[in-house]
Design a protein around this motif. Structure first.
Motif, short mmCIF file in Angstrom:
data_model
loop_
_atom_site.label_atom_id
_atom_site.label_comp_id
_atom_site.label_asym_id
_atom_site.label_seq_id
_atom_site.Cartn_x
_atom_site.Cartn_y
_atom_site.Cartn_z
N ARG A 38 74.35 71.31 15.64
CA ARG A 38 73.68 71.16 14.27
C ARG A 38 72.97 72.37 14.06
N TRP B 180 67.03 62.45 16.18
CA TRP B 180 67.67 63.36 15.40
C TRP B 180 66.56 64.15 14.31
N ASP B 181 65.76 63.45 13.76
CA ASP B 181 64.67 64.11 12.80
C ASP B 181 63.28 64.49 13.40
N ASN B 182 63.42 64.89 14.68
CA ASN B 182 62.21 65.07 15.32
C ASN B 182 62.53 66.24 16.60
N ARG C 153 65.12 74.82 9.00
CA ARG C 153 65.82 73.75 8.15
C ARG C 153 65.23 72.50 8.84
N LYS C 154 64.85 71.66 8.20
CA LYS C 154 64.19 70.24 8.18
C LYS C 154 65.35 69.65 9.21
N PRO C 155 65.01 69.06 10.54
CA PRO C 155 66.08 68.49 11.42
C PRO C 155 66.29 67.02 10.75
N VAL C 156 67.61 66.91 10.66
CA VAL C 156 68.24 65.41 10.32
C VAL C 156 69.38 65.09 10.74
N LYS C 157 69.62 63.80 10.95
CA LYS C 157 71.03 63.35 11.31
C LYS C 157 72.15 63.97 10.66
#
Length: 173
Positions: free
Chosen positions: A78, A111-113, A139-143
């Motif tokens: 990712r 995923w988001d952290n 980038r902001k972490p996202v699933k």
């Protein structure tokens, strides 16, 4: 163990599996053999059978139906094996994970952290948030909404000759 390159029905590399899986799928009518191995055969009673080297799925493969597991490889993929603070691309062993909100402050392993961060950036951030450390995330972490595609780079000497027309690889000299 001899491995076989599986292509999707659009002729794109999909995965690599043991030859036994290819034979099973062939008998079940799920695949067609595109290339046979030039130097390997399946030993049978009284005769040898050609070993599949490249096979193609006969039905469309829907990648978006697979559940996306939270895993080290999927996080690296990712984040494109890139430090999410300085943007430098690194090998997995030189790229630890960082909790955006530190665990000491209640941050979860999700995923988001979680992001990839090089050792210098990870040390600089420490157990603070990016804002507290005056650092910015690329980038902001996202699933991910789809299964990340993993590119496997192989030394050109190790890619079977039969795979070369179908395999996107950087040949090392």
């Amino acid at each position: 163990m001899t491995i076989v390159l599986f292509l999707d029905n659009d002729w794109q590399p999909l995965r690599v599996e043991p030859w036994t899986r290819a034979i099973t799928d062939l008998f079940l009518g799920k695949i067609e053999v595109i290339e046979y191995s030039r130097d390997r055969a399946i030993k049978g009673i009284g005769r040898d059978y050609p070993m599949p080297a490249v096979v193609r799925l006969l039905r469309r493969f829907r990648r978006d139906r697979q559940a996306i597991r939270f895993s080290r490889l999927n996080i690296y993929t990712r984040d494109r094996f890139t430090c999410q603070y300085c943007g430098v691309q690194r090998l997995a062993e030189d790229l630890p994970f960082d909790h955006v909100v530190p665990r000491a402050a209640g941050g979860r392993t999700a995923w988001d952290n979680i992001v990839t961060a090089c050792v210098p950036c990870n040390s600089r951030k420490g157990s603070r948030t990016p804002q507290q450390a005056s650092m910015t995330l690329l980038r902001k972490p996202v699933k991910p909404r789809y299964l990340p595609t993993v590119t496997v780079k192989m030394d050109g000497r190790h890619v079977p000759q039969e795979w070369r027309p179908y395999w996107n690889v950087t040949l090392d000299r």
